[in-house]
Design an enzyme around this catalytic site. Structure first.
Site, short mmCIF file in Angstrom:
data_model
loop_
_atom_site.label_atom_id
_atom_site.label_comp_id
_atom_site.label_asym_id
_atom_site.label_seq_id
_atom_site.Cartn_x
_atom_site.Cartn_y
_atom_site.Cartn_z
N GLU A 60 -3.70 0.06 -8.85
CA GLU A 60 -2.61 1.01 -9.11
C GLU A 60 -1.41 0.22 -9.60
O GLU A 60 -1.07 -0.81 -8.99
CB GLU A 60 -2.20 1.67 -7.78
CG GLU A 60 -2.64 3.08 -7.61
CD GLU A 60 -2.29 3.65 -6.23
OE1 GLU A 60 -2.19 2.91 -5.23
OE2 GLU A 60 -2.14 4.86 -6.16
N SER A 72 0.82 -1.21 0.00
CA SER A 72 0.00 0.00 0.00
C SER A 72 0.85 1.26 0.00
O SER A 72 0.35 2.34 -0.29
CB SER A 72 -0.85 0.03 1.27
OG SER A 72 -1.65 -1.11 1.36
N HIS A 110 -1.18 -2.76 -7.01
CA HIS A 110 -1.90 -2.48 -5.77
C HIS A 110 -3.41 -2.65 -5.99
O HIS A 110 -4.04 -1.81 -6.63
CB HIS A 110 -1.54 -1.06 -5.31
CG HIS A 110 -2.19 -0.64 -4.04
ND1 HIS A 110 -2.53 0.66 -3.76
CD2 HIS A 110 -2.57 -1.36 -2.95
CE1 HIS A 110 -3.09 0.73 -2.57
NE2 HIS A 110 -3.12 -0.48 -2.06
N ASN A 151 -3.20 5.82 -1.20
CA ASN A 151 -3.03 6.01 0.24
C ASN A 151 -2.39 7.33 0.61
O ASN A 151 -2.51 7.78 1.75
CB ASN A 151 -2.28 4.82 0.84
CG ASN A 151 -3.20 3.62 0.91
OD1 ASN A 151 -4.26 3.68 1.51
ND2 ASN A 151 -2.82 2.54 0.24
#
Ligand code: NAD
Length: 280
Positions: free
Chosen positions: A150, A117, A138, A188
């Protein structure tokens, strides 16, 4: 015979990733250090596929899909895979040690995709002798539901590797967005400060957990930030914030003390039955 995918880490994310790979017909070996986690991972796949089958949302019978997933506690079982997707704890030391071991057992063409992450892909790649074939992939939680991933390019990731994981994402029915290799990437970098701020607001008594979540849902977020933190896992949120704080060297990312306290107390969110909210 389609190429095999290895998924290492059979927790919340690894089980979901194995499930979506199997659903599109890719044979999967799901690897974990813990037999108990493998058992739970398989149970979660069976449960999720059962629900999707009942809705008529599967291309083939659930049992047939599940039959292409095998489980193992031996990382060298990942050696035949075309792509290894790593989904172990969000901990640099755990991930780099695993990448070193995988590098010794996997074939030279195997791509290593990390579901991290927040941790630097360049740093994970440096633990291997194949930095051109290490990339971030991700997934979002819950993996079978969320339509986006991602893709993160480390300093040495090759164009071919990026193209290969984008093709894999497309095969899995996920839109791929590219992010540079900065702490937290896009998702994130933006999401965790919001969750952290919601925890600070809760700790300061600005509002109750229910009202903080209701307010943000009223702004058209599908879940409030505290409910989303419970879904992600509070331990995972804390680990990501620690990476953001350390790697940017910026105190604005400091984790809320209440988040630390909940993690210390074993209130990890949905997976432990209790976080900012209670779960049956
Ligand atoms: P989790 O704690 O549910 O599962 C991690 C699993 O890894 C456990 O089953 C553990 O036994 C296993 N493991 C630990 N060390 C291992 C090793 N050396 N070899 C094999 N297995 C090992 O964690 P999670 O929520 O599934 O997160 C996994 C990764 O995915 C993390 O990098 C996390 O940041 C990332 N991620 C999590 C979410 C989320 O919402 N939870 C979303 C996107 C990405």
């Amino acid at each position: 015979m389609p190429l095999e995918i290895a998924v290492v880490g059979a927790g919340t994310m690894g089980a979901g990733i194995a499930q979506v790979c199997a659903t599109v017909g890719l044979p999967v070996v799901l690897v974990d250090v813990s037999d108990e986690q493998l058992r739970r991972g398989r149970a979660s796949i069976t449960n999720s596929l059962g629900k999707l089958e009942a809705k008529g949302a599967l291309p083939r019978p659930a049992a047939e899909i599940e039959s292409v997933v095998r489980t193992s506690t031996d990382v060298s079982d990942a050696s035949r895979a075309a792509v290894v997707i790593e989904a172990v704890f969000e901990d640099v030391a755990v991930k780099t040690e695993l990448f070193e071991r995988l590098d010794r057992v996997a074939g030279p063409a195997t791509i290593f995709a990390s579901n991290t992450s927040s941790i630097s892909i360049t740093r994970l790649a440096a633990a291997t002798k194949r930095p051109d074939r290490v990339v971030g992939l991700h997934f979002m939680n819950p993996v079978p539901v969320m339509g986006i991933v991602e893709v993160i390019r480390g300093l040495d990731t090759s164009d071919q590797t990026v193209a290969a994981v984008k093709r894999l994402a497309e095969k899995l029915g996920k839109r791929a967005v590219e992010s540079r290799d900065v702490p937290g990437f896009i998702a994130n970098r933006v999401l965790m400060p919001m969750i952290n701020e919601a925890v600070f607001a809760l700790a300061e008594g600005v509002g109750s957990a229910e009202d903080i979540d209701a307010m943000l849902q009223g702004l058209n977020f599908p879940l409030g930030p505290l409910a989303l933190a419970d879904l992600i896992g509070l331990d995972v949120c804390l680990a990501i914030l620690e990476v953001l704080q350390r790697d940017f060297g910026d105190p604005k990312y400091r984790p809320a003390p209440l988040l630390r306290q909940y993690v210390a107390g074993g209130r990890l969110g949905r997976k432990s039955g209790r976080g900012f909210h209670l779960y049956a």
